[in-house]
Design a protein around this motif. Structure first.
Motif, PDB file in Angstrom:
ATOM      1  N   GLU A 114       0.899  -1.158  -0.098  1.00  0.00           N
ATOM      2  CA  GLU A 114      -0.072   0.150  -0.094  1.00  0.00           C
ATOM      3  C   GLU A 114       0.837   1.274  -0.017  1.00  0.00           C
ATOM      4  OE1 GLU A 114       0.321  -1.602   4.309  1.00  0.00           O
ATOM      5  OE2 GLU A 114       0.020  -2.181   2.289  1.00  0.00           O
ATOM      6  N   TYR A 115       2.364   1.188   0.372  1.00  0.00           N
ATOM      7  CA  TYR A 115       3.029   2.169   0.476  1.00  0.00           C
ATOM      8  C   TYR A 115       3.333   2.823  -0.910  1.00  0.00           C
ATOM      9  CZ  TYR A 115       3.816   2.412   5.597  1.00  0.00           C
ATOM     10  OH  TYR A 115       3.551   2.574   6.887  1.00  0.00           O
ATOM     11  N   LEU A 116       3.239   1.865  -1.901  1.00  0.00           N
ATOM     12  CA  LEU A 116       3.609   2.230  -3.216  1.00  0.00           C
ATOM     13  C   LEU A 116       2.683   2.983  -3.663  1.00  0.00           C
ATOM     14  CD1 LEU A 116       4.984  -1.187  -4.819  1.00  0.00           C
ATOM     15  CD2 LEU A 116       6.343   0.786  -4.044  1.00  0.00           C
ATOM     16  N   TRP A 117       1.400   3.210  -3.173  1.00  0.00           N
ATOM     17  CA  TRP A 117       0.435   4.198  -3.821  1.00  0.00           C
ATOM     18  C   TRP A 117       0.502   5.350  -3.055  1.00  0.00           C
ATOM     19  CZ3 TRP A 117       0.685   0.878  -7.243  1.00  0.00           C
ATOM     20  CH2 TRP A 117       0.448  -0.566  -6.938  1.00  0.00           C
ATOM     21  N   ASN A 118       1.337   5.469  -2.001  1.00  0.00           N
ATOM     22  CA  ASN A 118       1.337   6.728  -1.530  1.00  0.00           C
ATOM     23  C   ASN A 118       2.320   7.809  -1.828  1.00  0.00           C
ATOM     24  OD1 ASN A 118       1.936   8.847   0.621  1.00  0.00           O
ATOM     25  ND2 ASN A 118       1.272   7.201   2.531  1.00  0.00           N
ATOM     26  N   ALA A 119       2.215   9.054  -2.271  1.00  0.00           N
ATOM     27  CA  ALA A 119       2.991   9.908  -2.958  1.00  0.00           C
ATOM     28  C   ALA A 119       4.107  10.136  -2.010  1.00  0.00           C
ATOM     29  CB  ALA A 119       2.369  11.205  -3.471  1.00  0.00           C
ATOM     30  N   ARG A 120       3.797  10.121  -0.635  1.00  0.00           N
ATOM     31  CA  ARG A 120       4.790  10.518   0.353  1.00  0.00           C
ATOM     32  C   ARG A 120       6.084   9.511   0.065  1.00  0.00           C
ATOM     33  NH1 ARG A 120       4.677  13.374   5.376  1.00  0.00           N
ATOM     34  NH2 ARG A 120       2.665  13.480   5.053  1.00  0.00           N
ATOM     35  N   THR A 121       5.712   8.229  -0.093  1.00  0.00           N
ATOM     36  CA  THR A 121       6.762   7.222  -0.084  1.00  0.00           C
ATOM     37  C   THR A 121       7.759   7.595  -1.387  1.00  0.00           C
ATOM     38  OG1 THR A 121       5.224   5.421   0.611  1.00  0.00           O
ATOM     39  CG2 THR A 121       7.227   4.711  -0.542  1.00  0.00           C
ATOM     40  N   TRP A 122       7.078   7.771  -2.466  1.00  0.00           N
ATOM     41  CA  TRP A 122       7.904   8.172  -3.676  1.00  0.00           C
ATOM     42  C   TRP A 122       8.759   9.693  -3.627  1.00  0.00           C
ATOM     43  CZ3 TRP A 122       8.675   4.877  -7.592  1.00  0.00           C
ATOM     44  CH2 TRP A 122       7.717   3.875  -7.749  1.00  0.00           C
ATOM     45  N   ALA A 123       7.908  10.329  -2.919  1.00  0.00           N
ATOM     46  CA  ALA A 123       8.938  11.661  -2.552  1.00  0.00           C
ATOM     47  C   ALA A 123      10.155  11.347  -1.733  1.00  0.00           C
ATOM     48  CB  ALA A 123       7.723  12.684  -1.879  1.00  0.00           C
ATOM     49  N   ALA A 124       9.946  10.530  -0.636  1.00  0.00           N
ATOM     50  CA  ALA A 124      10.942  10.232   0.298  1.00  0.00           C
ATOM     51  C   ALA A 124      12.049   9.492  -0.450  1.00  0.00           C
ATOM     52  CB  ALA A 124      10.536   9.337   1.618  1.00  0.00           C
ATOM     53  N   ALA A 125      11.785   8.262  -1.425  1.00  0.00           N
ATOM     54  CA  ALA A 125      12.438   7.658  -2.227  1.00  0.00           C
ATOM     55  C   ALA A 125      13.283   8.399  -2.990  1.00  0.00           C
ATOM     56  CB  ALA A 125      11.819   6.250  -2.542  1.00  0.00           C
ATOM     57  N   CYS A 126      12.613   9.155  -3.522  1.00  0.00           N
ATOM     58  CA  CYS A 126      12.953   9.864  -5.003  1.00  0.00           C
ATOM     59  C   CYS A 126      14.155  10.882  -4.408  1.00  0.00           C
ATOM     60  CB  CYS A 126      12.202  10.754  -5.800  1.00  0.00           C
ATOM     61  SG  CYS A 126      12.706  11.257  -7.140  1.00  0.00           S
ATOM     62  N   GLY A 127      13.602  11.580  -3.206  1.00  0.00           N
ATOM     63  CA  GLY A 127      14.661  12.550  -2.415  1.00  0.00           C
ATOM     64  C   GLY A 127      15.690  11.926  -2.043  1.00  0.00           C
ATOM     65  N   GLN A 128      15.848  10.696  -1.480  1.00  0.00           N
ATOM     66  CA  GLN A 128      16.960  10.121  -0.923  1.00  0.00           C
ATOM     67  C   GLN A 128      17.729   9.710  -2.221  1.00  0.00           C
ATOM     68  OE1 GLN A 128      18.584   9.450   1.790  1.00  0.00           O
ATOM     69  NE2 GLN A 128      20.002   7.857   0.792  1.00  0.00           N
ATOM     70  N   ALA A 129      17.197   9.164  -3.409  1.00  0.00           N
ATOM     71  CA  ALA A 129      17.948   8.823  -4.397  1.00  0.00           C
ATOM     72  C   ALA A 129      18.753   9.979  -5.043  1.00  0.00           C
ATOM     73  CB  ALA A 129      17.300   8.308  -5.402  1.00  0.00           C
ATOM     74  N   LEU A 130      18.236  11.069  -5.229  1.00  0.00           N
ATOM     75  CA  LEU A 130      18.638  12.439  -5.594  1.00  0.00           C
ATOM     76  C   LEU A 130      19.758  12.869  -4.483  1.00  0.00           C
ATOM     77  CD1 LEU A 130      15.698  14.580  -7.273  1.00  0.00           C
ATOM     78  CD2 LEU A 130      17.849  13.592  -8.300  1.00  0.00           C
ATOM     79  N   PHE A 131      19.244  12.872  -3.302  1.00  0.00           N
ATOM     80  CA  PHE A 131      20.385  13.619  -2.251  1.00  0.00           C
ATOM     81  C   PHE A 131      21.510  12.489  -2.261  1.00  0.00           C
ATOM     82  CE2 PHE A 131      22.144  14.026   2.109  1.00  0.00           C
ATOM     83  CZ  PHE A 131      22.241  15.463   2.039  1.00  0.00           C
ATOM     84  N   SER A 132      21.486  11.363  -2.438  1.00  0.00           N
ATOM     85  CA  SER A 132      22.706  10.821  -2.406  1.00  0.00           C
ATOM     86  C   SER A 132      23.645  10.775  -3.612  1.00  0.00           C
ATOM     87  CB  SER A 132      22.282   9.119  -2.224  1.00  0.00           C
ATOM     88  OG  SER A 132      23.287   8.169  -2.406  1.00  0.00           O
ATOM     89  N   MET A 133      22.931  10.870  -4.923  1.00  0.00           N
ATOM     90  CA  MET A 133      23.985  11.090  -6.078  1.00  0.00           C
ATOM     91  C   MET A 133      24.180  12.560  -6.177  1.00  0.00           C
ATOM     92  SD  MET A 133      24.260   8.064  -7.660  1.00  0.00           S
ATOM     93  CE  MET A 133      24.505   8.366  -9.251  1.00  0.00           C
ATOM     94  N   SER A 134      23.014  13.350  -5.826  1.00  0.00           N
ATOM     95  CA  SER A 134      23.189  14.800  -5.634  1.00  0.00           C
ATOM     96  C   SER A 134      23.419  15.592  -6.860  1.00  0.00           C
ATOM     97  CB  SER A 134      24.406  15.063  -4.722  1.00  0.00           C
ATOM     98  OG  SER A 134      23.916  14.834  -3.300  1.00  0.00           O
ATOM     99  N   PRO A 135      22.854  15.032  -8.081  1.00  0.00           N
ATOM    100  CA  PRO A 135      22.786  15.737  -9.212  1.00  0.00           C
ATOM    101  C   PRO A 135      22.009  17.241  -8.822  1.00  0.00           C
ATOM    102  CG  PRO A 135      21.111  14.256  -9.468  1.00  0.00           C
ATOM    103  CD  PRO A 135      22.035  13.639  -8.377  1.00  0.00           C
TER     104      PRO A 135
END
Length: 599
Positions: free
Chosen positions: A271-292
C-alpha cells in the motif's frame, strides 16, 4: 559505586583508531619503499591544459572515478537510507528507491556528466553558455551547494565527539543513556517542556571545536593540489567500504539480527507504493545520495579527459552508490534487530528514528551489545561515518572553490592561488556553519535538510531537466557522448545513450515529471500540515531559503539571448538501434558513427 562510574582508556578502542588512521600512511609508505628497492620510477601526472580552456586541468580516469564515487556515497547512505526504508513500508520503499534511481537520479547524473565534459566549464558558466536565461539556475545550484556544505560539515562534526569518547570504557553514552547523551551532552538542546529559550540559543563550544576541526581537515586535504587529494581519496573511499563489510559480517550473526533484516527486506507493505509520500522520500533519497543538481558533477566532469567514457563511469558510480546503500543497511537493521531482542523494544520503534536519531541514539546505544568489542566497533562505526562525510565534503568544497575563482575572474578581481581561495571557502563555510552549533542548531539542520536536501533538490532537478530538453537537447546529448567516445579502444565507433527507449523516457518524461510533481507535492504538504513538530520560526528559515532558491532560479529566465554553444550537425553521427543492440551483446557490427568532419 564510585569506582564503577570512573572512565578508563579503552585499549581496543585506541588500537582500532590508530589502525584505521595509519592505513593510508602505511600503504603509501610501503609502496614508496617497494618502488625504491625495485628501481620503479612513477611519473606523477601533471595537470594539462584543455584545448578549450588554457587554464583548465585534466584529471585522470582513476581520480575522476574515485572522486565521484566518494561524492555520491556519503553519510546519508548509512543513516538516511535505512530511515527512508523503515518509514515507508520496507521492501516497497526499496522498490520505490530503485525505480527513482533508474528513472530520475542516475539519468540526471549521467546527463550532467556528459554536459560537463562537453562544455568544460563549471556549472554557473556552463548553464550560461547553454543559454543565458539559465544562469540564475546555475547560481541557485551554487547557493544550494553552499547551504548544504555548511550543514553537512556539522553532520560530519557530530561524529568526532563519538569517535573520541569511544576511547573511554565504559562508553559514556551507555551510563548516561544514549538519547540523553545525544540531546544534552552533545547538542545541549533546548527542552521545550522546562526551558524558555529565545531564538536559536547559545553557541556550544564543543560543537564549534568539532566543526572547525572538520574544516581544517578538509582544507589541509583539498588546498594543496589534486595529487594530494587523489591519494587521500583512494583511502577515504576504499576504507569505509572495508569497514562496512566488517560491520555487516559481525552484525548479521548477532542474536535477533534476523528480525531486523526481515523488517528491512522481508516486509513488503504494497500500500505504500500508492502513497506519494513514499515516492517523494525515495526519490529525495536517491537524488540526495547521487546529488545531481548541486553542480559538483558538472564541475568535476569539466575536468575529465576529452575522451573519457563518462557513460561507463556513470554506471560504475551509480551501481556502487546503490549497492553500498542496500548493503550497509544490512548492518544497520541487523544491529537494530539484535538491540530489540536485548532491550524488549520493537524493531519498528528503533528503526523509525530519523537520520541523526538512528545514528547517534539507536546505533550508539547498540554498541554495548558487542561486549568486549564495544569500543572497537564504536570506533569503526563512527569513523566510517566520518570518512563517508569527508569524501562528499571534498568534492563539494572543490566545486565551491571553482565557483569563487570564476566569480573573481568574471569581475576582474585579483586572481588568487587555488589554495588561498580554498582557505576562504572553508573558513566561510565554517563560520556560517556555526549557526548549527547553537542549542537549536540540530533542529535547524534537519529543517534545512528537508527544505534544501529534498524539496529544493527536486525543484532544481526539474528545472535542469527543462533546460536540457529545451536548450541543450537530447540530440546534442547523444552527439556529445558519441564524439567523446569515438575511436576509443572499447568504443571505436562511439557510444550512444542506451537503452534508447529508457533514455528517451527518462530524458523527456520521468525526470521532469517526477521531480516536478514530487517537489510540488512536498510543498503543498508542508503548507497544509507544516514540517514535523519543529518550532515555527525554524520552519520559517527553511521556507525563506527555499523561496530564495526559487527567486534566484527565475531571476534570469526573462533573457532572450541565444545559446552560446557551437552548432552541430547530426548527419555526422549515424547510429542505428540495431548497432546499439549488437554492441550490447558483443556482436560485430558496421561502424555506427561517422565523425570525420567533427573530429
Amino acid at each position: 559505586q564510585e569506582s564503577t562510574n570512573k572512565m578508563a582508556l579503552s585499549a581496543s578502542g585506541l588500537f582500532t583508531l590508530l589502525a584505521v588512521l595509519l592505513v593510508g600512511p602505511i600503504y603509501y609508505g610501503g609502496l614508496h619503499i617497494y618502488r625504491n628497492r625495485n628501481g620503479i620510477v612513477v611519473e606523477e601526472s601533471s595537470p594539462k591544459p584543455d584545448a578549450n580552456d588554457e587554464e583548465r586541468d585534466v584529471i585522470d580516469t582513476q581520480h575522476y572515478l574515485f572522486a565521484l564515487i566518494g561524492y555520491a556515497i556519503g553519510i546519508g547512505n548509512v543513516w538516511r537510507f535505512p530511515y527512508v526504508i523503515a518509514q515507508n513500508g520496507g521492501g516497497a520503499a526499496l522498490v520505490a528507491y530503485i525505480v527513482s534511481a533508474i528513472l530520475v537520479a542516475c539519468p540526471l547524473f549521467l546527463y550532467e556528466m556528459i554536459m560537463g565534459q562537453h562544455i568544460k566549464l563549471s556549472t554557473i558558466r556552463c548553464y550560461d553558455k547553454v543559454r543565458p536565461r539559465w544562469k540564475g539556475l546555475g547560481i541557485a545550484s551554487g547557493f544550494m551547494l553552499f547551504v548544504v556544505l555548511c550543514y553537512y560539515g556539522m553532520v560530519i562534526a557530530y561524529t568526532l565527539p563519538y569517535i573520541w569518547n569511544s576511547l573511554q570504557t565504559p562508553l559514556p553514552w551507555i551510563a548516561a543513556g544514549a538519547e540523553n547523551y545525544w540531546l544534552n551532552t552533545v547538542l545541549s538542546s533546548v527542552d521545550e517542556q522546562t526551558e524558555t529559550v529565545s531564538g536559536l540559543g547559545g553557541v556550544q563550544a564543543n560543537l564549534v571545536a568539532a566543526l572547525f576541526c572538520v574544516w581544517l581537515i578538509v582544507f589541509m586535504t583539498v588546498g594543496f593540489g589534486r595529487e594530494v587529494l587523489a591519494k587521500i581519496t583512494y583511502v577515504t573511499v576504499l576504507l569505509p567500504v572495508a569497514l562496512v563489510v566488517i560491520m555487516v559480517i559481525r552484525t548479521v550473526f548477532l542474536e535477533g539480527a534476523g528480525e531486523g533484516i526481515r523488517f528491512y527486506i522481508g516486509r513488503f507493505e504494497i500500500e505504500y507504493l500508492w502513497n506519494a509520500r513514499t515516492w517523494a522520500a525515495a526519490c529525495g533519497q536517491a537524488l540526495f545520495s547521487m546529488s545531481p543538481g548541486l553542480g559538483t558533477v558538472i564541475t568535476y566532469s569539466s575536468y575529465a579527459k576529452p575522451k573519457e567514457d563518462v557513460y561507463r563511469a556513470c554506471m560504475i558510480v551509480s551501481l556502487s552508490n546503490c549497492f553500498f546503500s542496500i548493503f550497509a543497511a544490512f548492518a544497520t537493521f541487523a544491529l537494530v534487530g539484535h538491540m530489540a531482542s536485548q532491550s524488549g523494544v520493537s524493531v519498528e520503534d528503533l528503526a523509525k528514528r530519523n537520520g541523526s536519531g538512528l545514528a547517534f541514539i539507536t546505533m550508539a546505544e547498540a554498541m554495548q551489545y558487542f561486549g568486549a568489542a564495544a569500543n572497537a566497533m564504536s570506533v569503526l562505526f563512527f569513523f566510517t561515518l566520518f570518512l563517508l562525510g569527508l569524501d562528499s565534503a571534498y568534492a563539494m568544497e572543490q566545486t565551491l572553490t571553482s565557483y569563487a575563482l570564476d566569480f573573481f575572474a568574471e569581475r576582474g578581481l585579483p586572481k588568487l592561488p587555488r589554495w588561498k581561495m580554498s582557505m576562504l571557502c572553508c573558513t566561510g563555510s565554517a563560520f556560517v556553519g556555526m549557526i548549527f552549533c547553537t542549542r537549536r542548531g540540530n533542529e535547524l539542520l534537519e529543517v534545512f535538510d528537508h527544505f534544501i536536501g529534498s524539496i529544493a533538490l527536486l525543484f532544481v532537478a526539474f528545472m535542469e531537466a527543462l533546460m536540457m530538453n529545451w536548450d541543450f537537447t537530447y540530440q546534442r546529448m547523444e552527439y556529445a557522448l558519441a564524439k567523446a567516445t569515438y575511436n576509443n579502444p572499447d568504443t571505436p565507433t562511439g557510444r550512444r545513450l542506451g537503452p534508447t527507449s529508457l533514455c528517451k523516457l527518462d530524458f523527456f518524461i520521468t525526470v521532469p515529471v517526477l521531480a516536478g510533481a514530487l517537489a510540488l507535492y512536498l510543498i503543498v504538504l508542508d503548507i497544509k500540515d507544516g514540517y514535523g513538530t519543529y518550532p515555527g520560526f525554524i520552519q520559517t528559515w527553511g521556507w525563506v531559503v527555499l523561496v530564495l532558491i526559487f527567486l534566484i532560479s527565475f531571476s534570469t529566465l526573462y533573457k532572450k539571448d541565444p545559446t552560446q554553444l557551437a552548432a552541430f550537425d547530426m548527419e555526422d553521427i549515424k547510429i542505428d538501434d540495431s548497432d546499439v543492440d549488437n554492441r550490447n551483446t558483443g556482436e560485430a557490427s558496421a561502424p555506427a558513427v561517422q565523425l570525420s568532419e567533427v573530429i
